[in-house]
Design a protein around this motif. Sequence first.
Motif, PDB file in Angstrom:
ATOM      1  N   GLU A 290     -69.200 -13.380 -86.166  1.00  0.00           N
ATOM      2  CA  GLU A 290     -70.474 -13.209 -86.877  1.00  0.00           C
ATOM      3  C   GLU A 290     -70.269 -13.302 -88.386  1.00  0.00           C
ATOM      4  OE1 GLU A 290     -72.599 -10.260 -83.559  1.00  0.00           O
ATOM      5  OE2 GLU A 290     -72.005  -9.482 -85.511  1.00  0.00           O
ATOM      6  N   ILE A 291     -69.235 -12.659 -88.882  1.00  0.00           N
ATOM      7  CA  ILE A 291     -68.961 -12.708 -90.322  1.00  0.00           C
ATOM      8  C   ILE A 291     -68.562 -14.116 -90.744  1.00  0.00           C
ATOM      9  CG2 ILE A 291     -67.317 -11.908 -92.080  1.00  0.00           C
ATOM     10  CD1 ILE A 291     -67.488  -9.138 -90.770  1.00  0.00           C
ATOM     11  N   ALA A 292     -67.818 -14.816 -89.900  1.00  0.00           N
ATOM     12  CA  ALA A 292     -67.470 -16.205 -90.212  1.00  0.00           C
ATOM     13  C   ALA A 292     -68.722 -17.072 -90.290  1.00  0.00           C
ATOM     14  CB  ALA A 292     -66.504 -16.749 -89.162  1.00  0.00           C
ATOM     15  N   LEU A 293     -69.676 -16.841 -89.401  1.00  0.00           N
ATOM     16  CA  LEU A 293     -70.943 -17.582 -89.446  1.00  0.00           C
ATOM     17  C   LEU A 293     -71.691 -17.280 -90.744  1.00  0.00           C
ATOM     18  CD1 LEU A 293     -73.251 -19.258 -88.192  1.00  0.00           C
ATOM     19  CD2 LEU A 293     -74.030 -17.155 -87.056  1.00  0.00           C
ATOM     20  N   ARG A 295     -70.467 -16.186 -93.585  1.00  0.00           N
ATOM     21  CA  ARG A 295     -69.740 -16.731 -94.724  1.00  0.00           C
ATOM     22  C   ARG A 295     -70.040 -18.225 -94.890  1.00  0.00           C
ATOM     23  NH1 ARG A 295     -65.088 -15.208 -93.298  1.00  0.00           N
ATOM     24  NH2 ARG A 295     -64.775 -13.390 -94.659  1.00  0.00           N
ATOM     25  N   SER A 296     -70.008 -18.966 -93.797  1.00  0.00           N
ATOM     26  CA  SER A 296     -70.282 -20.405 -93.861  1.00  0.00           C
ATOM     27  C   SER A 296     -71.729 -20.679 -94.252  1.00  0.00           C
ATOM     28  CB  SER A 296     -69.971 -21.054 -92.507  1.00  0.00           C
ATOM     29  OG  SER A 296     -68.604 -20.947 -92.200  1.00  0.00           O
ATOM     30  N   TYR A 297     -72.644 -19.913 -93.691  1.00  0.00           N
ATOM     31  CA  TYR A 297     -74.071 -20.129 -93.969  1.00  0.00           C
ATOM     32  C   TYR A 297     -74.394 -19.812 -95.430  1.00  0.00           C
ATOM     33  CZ  TYR A 297     -79.149 -19.629 -93.426  1.00  0.00           C
ATOM     34  OH  TYR A 297     -80.510 -19.760 -93.554  1.00  0.00           O
ATOM     35  N   LEU A 298     -73.912 -18.665 -95.922  1.00  0.00           N
ATOM     36  CA  LEU A 298     -74.198 -18.291 -97.303  1.00  0.00           C
ATOM     37  C   LEU A 298     -73.510 -19.222 -98.292  1.00  0.00           C
ATOM     38  CD1 LEU A 298     -73.949 -14.409 -96.921  1.00  0.00           C
ATOM     39  CD2 LEU A 298     -76.025 -15.800 -97.058  1.00  0.00           C
ATOM     40  N   SER A 299     -72.342 -19.716 -97.918  1.00  0.00           N
ATOM     41  CA  SER A 299     -71.658 -20.682 -98.772  1.00  0.00           C
ATOM     42  C   SER A 299     -72.486 -21.947 -98.915  1.00  0.00           C
ATOM     43  CB  SER A 299     -70.280 -21.000 -98.203  1.00  0.00           C
ATOM     44  OG  SER A 299     -69.633 -21.994 -98.965  1.00  0.00           O
ATOM     45  N   ALA A 300     -73.117 -22.367 -97.813  1.00  0.00           N
ATOM     46  CA  ALA A 300     -73.941 -23.577 -97.854  1.00  0.00           C
ATOM     47  C   ALA A 300     -75.230 -23.350 -98.632  1.00  0.00           C
ATOM     48  CB  ALA A 300     -74.260 -24.027 -96.430  1.00  0.00           C
ATOM     49  N   ILE A 301     -75.792 -22.119 -98.568  1.00  0.00           N
ATOM     50  CA  ILE A 301     -77.021 -21.832 -99.314  1.00  0.00           C
ATOM     51  C   ILE A 301     -76.749 -21.801-100.812  1.00  0.00           C
ATOM     52  CG2 ILE A 301     -78.756 -20.040 -99.776  1.00  0.00           C
ATOM     53  CD1 ILE A 301     -78.673 -19.299 -96.859  1.00  0.00           C
ATOM     54  N   GLY A 302     -75.646 -21.158-101.205  1.00  0.00           N
ATOM     55  CA  GLY A 302     -75.298 -21.069-102.630  1.00  0.00           C
ATOM     56  C   GLY A 302     -75.760 -19.781-103.261  1.00  0.00           C
ATOM     57  N   VAL A 320     -78.105  -3.913-101.192  1.00  0.00           N
ATOM     58  CA  VAL A 320     -78.554  -5.221-101.686  1.00  0.00           C
ATOM     59  C   VAL A 320     -77.398  -5.923-102.379  1.00  0.00           C
ATOM     60  CG1 VAL A 320     -80.204  -6.427-103.159  1.00  0.00           C
ATOM     61  CG2 VAL A 320     -80.904  -4.340-101.954  1.00  0.00           C
ATOM     62  N   PHE A 321     -77.232  -7.205-102.063  1.00  0.00           N
ATOM     63  CA  PHE A 321     -76.167  -8.016-102.647  1.00  0.00           C
ATOM     64  C   PHE A 321     -76.752  -9.330-103.165  1.00  0.00           C
ATOM     65  CE2 PHE A 321     -74.375  -5.285 -99.466  1.00  0.00           C
ATOM     66  CZ  PHE A 321     -73.214  -4.811-100.044  1.00  0.00           C
ATOM     67  N   THR A 322     -76.214  -9.794-104.258  1.00  0.00           N
ATOM     68  CA  THR A 322     -76.608 -11.090-104.801  1.00  0.00           C
ATOM     69  C   THR A 322     -75.455 -12.061-104.613  1.00  0.00           C
ATOM     70  OG1 THR A 322     -78.069 -10.077-106.428  1.00  0.00           O
ATOM     71  CG2 THR A 322     -77.373 -12.347-106.834  1.00  0.00           C
ATOM     72  N   VAL A 323     -75.697 -13.083-103.825  1.00  0.00           N
ATOM     73  CA  VAL A 323     -74.686 -14.108-103.573  1.00  0.00           C
ATOM     74  C   VAL A 323     -74.909 -15.237-104.572  1.00  0.00           C
ATOM     75  CG1 VAL A 323     -73.795 -15.759-101.890  1.00  0.00           C
ATOM     76  CG2 VAL A 323     -74.550 -13.487-101.133  1.00  0.00           C
ATOM     77  N   ARG A 324     -73.877 -15.526-105.360  1.00  0.00           N
ATOM     78  CA  ARG A 324     -73.957 -16.610-106.352  1.00  0.00           C
ATOM     79  C   ARG A 324     -72.907 -17.664-106.042  1.00  0.00           C
ATOM     80  NH1 ARG A 324     -74.921 -12.039-109.695  1.00  0.00           N
ATOM     81  NH2 ARG A 324     -76.972 -12.136-110.721  1.00  0.00           N
ATOM     82  N   ASN A 325     -73.368 -18.912-106.036  1.00  0.00           N
ATOM     83  CA  ASN A 325     -72.469 -20.045-105.772  1.00  0.00           C
ATOM     84  C   ASN A 325     -71.710 -19.874-104.456  1.00  0.00           C
ATOM     85  OD1 ASN A 325     -73.181 -21.236-108.299  1.00  0.00           O
ATOM     86  ND2 ASN A 325     -71.711 -19.867-109.312  1.00  0.00           N
ATOM     87  N   GLY A 326     -72.381 -19.244-103.489  1.00  0.00           N
ATOM     88  CA  GLY A 326     -71.797 -19.102-102.157  1.00  0.00           C
ATOM     89  C   GLY A 326     -70.753 -18.012-102.033  1.00  0.00           C
ATOM     90  N   ASP A 327     -70.529 -17.228-103.092  1.00  0.00           N
ATOM     91  CA  ASP A 327     -69.512 -16.180-103.053  1.00  0.00           C
ATOM     92  C   ASP A 327     -70.111 -14.907-102.428  1.00  0.00           C
ATOM     93  OD1 ASP A 327     -67.491 -14.398-103.358  1.00  0.00           O
ATOM     94  OD2 ASP A 327     -67.432 -14.461-105.553  1.00  0.00           O
ATOM     95  N   ALA A 328     -69.768 -14.643-101.162  1.00  0.00           N
ATOM     96  CA  ALA A 328     -70.309 -13.492-100.445  1.00  0.00           C
ATOM     97  C   ALA A 328     -69.234 -12.447-100.182  1.00  0.00           C
ATOM     98  CB  ALA A 328     -70.934 -13.954 -99.127  1.00  0.00           C
ATOM     99  N   ALA A 329     -68.190 -12.415-101.003  1.00  0.00           N
ATOM    100  CA  ALA A 329     -67.056 -11.522-100.751  1.00  0.00           C
ATOM    101  C   ALA A 329     -67.474 -10.060-100.716  1.00  0.00           C
ATOM    102  CB  ALA A 329     -65.971 -11.749-101.806  1.00  0.00           C
ATOM    103  N   ALA A 330     -68.313  -9.636-101.657  1.00  0.00           N
ATOM    104  CA  ALA A 330     -68.732  -8.239-101.702  1.00  0.00           C
ATOM    105  C   ALA A 330     -69.545  -7.873-100.458  1.00  0.00           C
ATOM    106  CB  ALA A 330     -69.539  -7.972-102.961  1.00  0.00           C
TER     107      ALA A 330
END
Length: 984
Positions: A290-293, A295-302, A320-330
């Motif tokens: 699920e986390i791999a999915l 990560r890939s999805y958010l990376s594609a969204i940006g 709440v998290f803000t994903v920038r440039n596909g970086d969803a590490a937090a």
Amino acid sequence: MNRLLCLCLCAWLALGSCADVAKVHQSVPGTLPMLQVAHDSGSRSLRLSRLLVHVQVTGHIATTTYDITFYNDQDKLLEGEFDFPLADGQSISRYALEIDDKLREGVVVEKAKARVAFEQTVRGQIDPGLVEKTKGNHFRTRIYPIPARGYKRVLIGIEEALPASATGLAYALPLAAGHPLDQFSVTATVALPAARPRVVAGDGFAFRSGDAGWEASLQRENYQPTNGLAFNIPLGQEAPLVYTEARGKETYFYAYLPADSALRARALPRSLTLFWDVSASAAQRNTEKEIALLRSYLSAIGNVRVTVVPFAVRTFSESVFTVRNGDAAALIAHLEKTAANDGGTQLGALDLQRFPADEHWLLTDGISTFGEKEVRLSATPVTVVSSSPGADFSYLKYIARQSGGRFVDLGAAEPEAAAVQLVHEYRQFLGADYDAGAIDSLVTPVQSGVSRGFAVAGILKRDTATLTLHFGFGSTRSSRQTVLLRREQAPAPGVGRIWAGMQINELDLRPEANKEAITRLGKQFSIVTRNTSLLVLDRVEDYVTHEILPPADLLPEYLALMKEKKSVAQDRRKEGVAAAETAMQELVAWWQAPPRKERPADAQVETGTRFTPPVISDAAVVADSTTTAAAANAVPTPARPHEPMLNYTQDAKVEEVQLEAVSLDRVELSKVAEPSSTVAASAIEVQQWKADAPYLAELEATAPADRFERYRALKTRYARQPSFYVDVARFFFAQNEEAIAVQVLSNIAELRLEDPELLRVMAEQLQEFGQQALALATYRELLELREEEPQAYRDLALACSAAGDHNKAVHLLYQVATGDWDDRFAGIRQVALSEMNALIGIHGKAIDLTGIDPRFVRAMPVDVRIVIGWSADNSDIDLWVTDPRGEKCSYENTGTALGGRISRDATQGYGPEEFLLRKAGGGAYEIEANLFGDSRQTLGGPITIKAELFTDFGRPNQRRKVISLRLTDQKEVVRIGKLVFGNS
């Protein structure tokens, strides 16, 4: 005449390579079925002695048959079960037990009817077997008896349609065992005209040409399999795969179209709310995938704003998290930290309207085990992600369909490939054109989001027919494909079942509305559904008793015996009313009779120091006697001694008592005319009970701020022990941590799906916590599971009364009193009549008596009432009450000189047993309970008792106290408490 079929959300998606399919698609359960026997700290597995597996592939339809022999190393007969989850689209196709050295095939029966037949047969110590569907796609097999130091053979078949692409079909079978098997074999047959299968995994396994097609086999003795088997079947063509089956008067067809990879970009979300299941059952999810999915999805969204809402029995604080440039590490780090699973699952706690976003994601198995069951949807589309075996695929697909979202099954797709699909709009099935005179009952699979092709099935009414399928994006058609159908085209067994299974999957999106159709199809095509089960009985007489059509080998004898069976139709409802009339007459006769002045010579009397409280076994653990079993065997219930003081019988008519209609005004006058004893009740004292468990000592020694984390640590040791959750929940409730108490208690619902004894223990504890709404929801579920048992109606009635719905309670209790029940529940009628009339007497004109025979309405208030019930079926617990004169009222002395009476001895089932005393004399009334016998065919465990003590029962000044405690050992006696009248 042409007919247009429109199903707008069925996906038409790309399929990866055959190697990918073999890697991710698992054609049978992920582990070998293990037969479990319950005991007081969970369950243990019986040793698997022999495993024979046969795989038959005809066209794209695969049937995997397990022929398994288990060994019981215990010195007692046992009832065993194994609970196994199946993937989306898999179903049970066969079930058989070995009886007298021959396999007896199972027959499909309505679920409740099958369960009643199974349990009644077990109580007769005769061999039955049962396969039933619980929640989601979980299946449970119950087998009895497993002989002491002996073997039991069971056969189970699993059927499915294999996923296909232009390059082939894929099959995979896990075969890892934890110990060497005495005998092991696996065989596979792939019918022609398929090309030679290619083995992907399986040492020593190779296909060769044989009489039935391509054949392969492997046999070993004293062998421990560690690897699985996987093979691909090349298709060798791009045209649709079409198969037919003549079944009865109908010809069924099934067509499978290799996948098309057409995709186009879609608008991506700027905000996303992620609902993340953290319940105990969520530990079964593959969160890594699920986390791999994600990560890939958010990376594609940006760039996207993500709100995470954890939930179990309630929603927890969102992050709440803000994903920038596909970086969803937090975000990913937060989800990994949130993976500590605890509590039941209450999907009804999710109100999606509270969380506005462009897109919602729901990651769960879809099985709601606690409280309200359904998610409150909003206008936002929901992407539903499942990675759990045995998930409730139907409900998850329903959420996706209703919201305009998608369903992703990570049990059949790799995360990276699924992410590619999710960031695109994919081609969909938009409808079909066909001649309605040539094709009937056309059905396509329920929308599955990330699939591997497109399938369609139906009934062929003519020799040939043409089916045109339309596809496109949104609502715009962009392509079509024509399928030519003809009778006897690639005949394949099981095509009719595939069609029926697809129909059931569609109907199962709204199971309550389609219950009748689901049941009919399940019985017609021998499919285990939420409404039907597969049943094996030992003797033809057992099939006759329950009027269940047997397998073919017993059918002639069955039909002959049915002709001999008495044809006199009996109105069972009238029998129930007649039994209730007898029960009411006995109750009224006792209530009107004056007490005897002297105690009979043979009455039981406590002498010397009249009452010595026994030692309470604090080491006993709550409610671990929760696995259903039946039939007296391992520790037989002792025979009852002669009962010299029977002052009434269940079957005898009390001719001198005439029942008459009583108005509510009469009830109220009677209530006023029957004051309580002139000796006032001064106290209701209950024995304080506390488990002497090591985990409670550890919690008490922990600082308050650290106790919940300490509980989590302790849970790793006691995770499968129901009493652990009850005791810990009580501990937190006593510390005024009510929310934590409810969360901890709710874990019980996740231990074993649809377990009535576990649910009853949980519901009673919820009532003790004042959680009436949650208790009501649990009791309603109990009634659905045990509609044949009057206790389920009584439990719900008393919960309704506790919640303030006294009218509903009265009508449920009337149903208990007058219903058609098994003879082992006969004593409950008088208890229900007492409770019903007490509610009518107290609440008067607030009760609507429409539909209630006025002959059963009479105010009969009493000074003393004590009633006990218990959690375990097939157990015998006795209520003892010793009055101030030292006379003990029990099953051996059912009436006392002071006028006390005890209800019929409940030797099977859950009770209740009731003591009544119309006029109390001064002094103390001591109350005890004795575990007389336990006939459960499990490895035992404590039994929870709920005792209710009343004074002025049925009067406005009625007082009540409740205590829950438990018994562990046969002949164990516990003190419940006492009622004190006057200054004693």
